[in-house]
Design a protein around this motif. Structure first.
Motif, PDB file in Angstrom:
ATOM      1  N   GLU A   9       0.837  -1.201   0.000  1.00  0.00           N
ATOM      2  CA  GLU A   9       0.000   0.000   0.000  1.00  0.00           C
ATOM      3  C   GLU A   9       0.870   1.249   0.000  1.00  0.00           C
ATOM      4  O   GLU A   9       1.974   1.265   0.559  1.00  0.00           O
ATOM      5  CB  GLU A   9      -0.944   0.009   1.206  1.00  0.00           C
ATOM      6  CG  GLU A   9      -0.275  -0.008   2.551  1.00  0.00           C
ATOM      7  CD  GLU A   9      -1.283  -0.089   3.697  1.00  0.00           C
ATOM      8  OE1 GLU A   9      -2.405  -0.550   3.483  1.00  0.00           O
ATOM      9  OE2 GLU A   9      -0.914   0.345   4.806  1.00  0.00           O
TER      10      GLU A   9
ATOM     11  N   ARG B 221       0.625   5.009   1.234  1.00  0.00           N
ATOM     12  CA  ARG B 221      -0.189   5.832   2.141  1.00  0.00           C
ATOM     13  C   ARG B 221       0.098   7.319   1.981  1.00  0.00           C
ATOM     14  O   ARG B 221       1.205   7.719   1.590  1.00  0.00           O
ATOM     15  CB  ARG B 221       0.058   5.411   3.590  1.00  0.00           C
ATOM     16  CG  ARG B 221      -0.396   3.992   3.896  1.00  0.00           C
ATOM     17  CD  ARG B 221      -0.485   3.763   5.398  1.00  0.00           C
ATOM     18  NE  ARG B 221       0.822   3.841   6.040  1.00  0.00           N
ATOM     19  CZ  ARG B 221       1.609   2.801   6.259  1.00  0.00           C
ATOM     20  NH1 ARG B 221       1.235   1.590   5.851  1.00  0.00           N
ATOM     21  NH2 ARG B 221       2.772   2.944   6.865  1.00  0.00           N
ATOM     22  N   ASN B 222      -0.928   8.116   2.294  1.00  0.00           N
ATOM     23  CA  ASN B 222      -0.867   9.583   2.329  1.00  0.00           C
ATOM     24  C   ASN B 222      -0.691  10.218   0.937  1.00  0.00           C
ATOM     25  O   ASN B 222      -0.165  11.324   0.818  1.00  0.00           O
ATOM     26  CB  ASN B 222       0.269  10.057   3.253  1.00  0.00           C
ATOM     27  CG  ASN B 222       0.031  11.456   3.771  1.00  0.00           C
ATOM     28  OD1 ASN B 222      -1.088  11.830   4.110  1.00  0.00           O
ATOM     29  ND2 ASN B 222       1.089  12.265   3.834  1.00  0.00           N
TER      30      ASN B 222
ATOM     31  N   ARG C 108      -8.039   2.665  -4.474  1.00  0.00           N
ATOM     32  CA  ARG C 108      -7.897   3.479  -3.260  1.00  0.00           C
ATOM     33  C   ARG C 108      -8.991   3.067  -2.278  1.00  0.00           C
ATOM     34  O   ARG C 108     -10.144   2.875  -2.656  1.00  0.00           O
ATOM     35  CB  ARG C 108      -8.013   4.967  -3.568  1.00  0.00           C
ATOM     36  CG  ARG C 108      -7.738   5.861  -2.355  1.00  0.00           C
ATOM     37  CD  ARG C 108      -8.017   7.321  -2.673  1.00  0.00           C
ATOM     38  NE  ARG C 108      -6.999   7.925  -3.479  1.00  0.00           N
ATOM     39  CZ  ARG C 108      -5.895   8.530  -3.007  1.00  0.00           C
ATOM     40  NH1 ARG C 108      -5.688   8.565  -1.685  1.00  0.00           N
ATOM     41  NH2 ARG C 108      -5.013   9.072  -3.819  1.00  0.00           N
TER      42      ARG C 108
ATOM     43  N   THR D  83      -6.765   8.444   1.724  1.00  0.00           N
ATOM     44  CA  THR D  83      -6.785   7.048   2.152  1.00  0.00           C
ATOM     45  C   THR D  83      -5.735   6.254   1.375  1.00  0.00           C
ATOM     46  O   THR D  83      -5.304   6.666   0.282  1.00  0.00           O
ATOM     47  CB  THR D  83      -8.179   6.441   1.928  1.00  0.00           C
ATOM     48  OG1 THR D  83      -8.551   6.621   0.556  1.00  0.00           O
ATOM     49  CG2 THR D  83      -9.205   7.096   2.836  1.00  0.00           C
ATOM     50  N   PRO D  84      -5.308   5.099   1.899  1.00  0.00           N
ATOM     51  CA  PRO D  84      -4.246   4.319   1.238  1.00  0.00           C
ATOM     52  C   PRO D  84      -4.645   3.807  -0.145  1.00  0.00           C
ATOM     53  O   PRO D  84      -5.829   3.540  -0.417  1.00  0.00           O
ATOM     54  CB  PRO D  84      -4.006   3.164   2.202  1.00  0.00           C
ATOM     55  CG  PRO D  84      -4.556   3.604   3.511  1.00  0.00           C
ATOM     56  CD  PRO D  84      -5.699   4.509   3.198  1.00  0.00           C
TER      57      PRO D  84
ATOM     58  N   GLN E 127       0.708  -4.497   2.760  1.00  0.00           N
ATOM     59  CA  GLN E 127      -0.650  -4.371   3.304  1.00  0.00           C
ATOM     60  C   GLN E 127      -0.835  -5.370   4.437  1.00  0.00           C
ATOM     61  O   GLN E 127      -0.693  -6.573   4.256  1.00  0.00           O
ATOM     62  CB  GLN E 127      -1.696  -4.640   2.208  1.00  0.00           C
ATOM     63  CG  GLN E 127      -3.118  -4.389   2.684  1.00  0.00           C
ATOM     64  CD  GLN E 127      -4.162  -4.875   1.705  1.00  0.00           C
ATOM     65  OE1 GLN E 127      -3.856  -5.640   0.779  1.00  0.00           O
ATOM     66  NE2 GLN E 127      -5.401  -4.421   1.888  1.00  0.00           N
TER      67      GLN E 127
ATOM     68  N   SER F   4      -2.022  -4.511  11.572  1.00  0.00           N
ATOM     69  CA  SER F   4      -1.848  -3.052  11.666  1.00  0.00           C
ATOM     70  C   SER F   4      -1.833  -2.591  13.118  1.00  0.00           C
ATOM     71  O   SER F   4      -1.036  -1.715  13.494  1.00  0.00           O
ATOM     72  CB  SER F   4      -2.974  -2.348  10.910  1.00  0.00           C
ATOM     73  OG  SER F   4      -2.959  -2.683   9.546  1.00  0.00           O
TER      74      SER F   4
END
Length: 289
Positions: A132, A134-135, A172, A183-184, A233, A239
């Motif tokens: 993934e 991110r940001n 996404r 979102t990632p 991921q 996570s």
């Protein structure tokens, strides 16, 4: 002459005899004897009998009342004792049921833990080729083609050779609220090797460059200085463990904290053993050491 021979001393003796009183004789006063007639005695005796009889009857009544009250108390005590005995039996039955239920709960927890571990393993396996980003700033118009182009640009920037054919799917993650826009982006590659190679190259790029990876390295011209992060991921559990592991590394000065194939690892330093983190309780124990 005879009268003249009477002397003064004789006169004195006579005077003393006149002064001395005669001898005192005391007499004892006797109480008068009271004569009680037979009639009076019989009356007194009858009164005493009546009084004693009355007292006896009164005591008998009180004793009967006391006896009646005592019997009621005994009955009440018997009822209370029976109730206590029943409650004791019920309590024993409840204890047995509670012990049985506790045993079942322990067994159910073991089964749930096994099922959760199996589910976690399945989820990790399904994501073994995924990573993934991110940001990443969200564009006004964003399609799969745009996302694929950004991923290929990223691969070229870090020295990789990822192509369109290496990407099986890309999307996404939908935002849960309007506030979470960036979102990632999830990228599913064709092989696990392609994913691992790109992750290693991104890590090497961040080590060698002070500026680290940013939106411009995806080919974006808007918000180009926004920092981006590339990682495999993880599952929801993974996570959570990774978040807690990073906190552990900061608090207890662990030098290394990383993920591999969906699992979370920490290491104190180069000479320390590698620790696989499986549960939050394990992290709490490490926090307390």
């Amino acid at each position: 002459m005879a009268n003249k021979s009477y002397s003064d001393s004789d006169e004195c003796i006579n005077l003393q005899e006149d002064v001395i009183p005669p001898s005192f004789v005391s007499a004892r006063i006797k109480k008068p004897i009271v004569h009680v007639s037979k009639t009076d005695f019989d009356v007194f005796k009858n009164e005493m009998k009546e009084m004693m009889s009355s007292m006896f009857l009164s005591q008998q009544k009180e004793l009967r009342n006391i006896s009646s009250t005592q019997k009621e108390i005994q009955k009440t005590n018997i009822v209370i004792e029976n109730s206590i005995a029943n409650l004791s039996l019920q309590q024993d039955e409840f204890k047995k049921k509670i012990n049985i239920l506790e045993g079942q709960i322990k067994e159910d927890r073991k089964k749930m833990f096994i099922l959760e571990e199996r589910m976690e393993e399945i989820q990790r396996s399904s994501r073994k080729s995924n990573f993934e980003i991110r940001n990443v700033p969200k564009q006004n118009i964003e399609t799969k083609e745009n996302l694929i182009e950004m991923t290929i640009t990223l691969s070229k920037t870090v020295g990789g050779s990822l192509s369109k054919n290496d990407i099986k799917d890309i999307y996404r993650v939908k935002a849960k609220s309007d506030k979470s826009k960036n979102t990632p982006i999830i990228v599913e590659t064709s092989t696990c090797t392609s994913k691992m190679d790109l992750l290693k190259l991104c890590k090497t790029f961040n080590i060698r460059n002070k500026s680290k990876l940013r939106a411009i390295h995806l080919g974006l011209r808007r918000d180009e200085d926004t920092p981006i992060f590339v990682a495999e991921q993880l599952t929801i559990k993974g996570s959570r463990l990774h978040f807690l592991a990073r906190d552990l590394a900061k608090s207890k000065q662990y030098k290394f904290c990383w993920t591999s194939f969906g699992k979370v690892y920490v290491r104190k330093d180069e000479n320390s053993p590698i620790i696989l983190l499986n549960t939050e309780a394990q992290i709490q124990e490490l926090m307390q050491k």
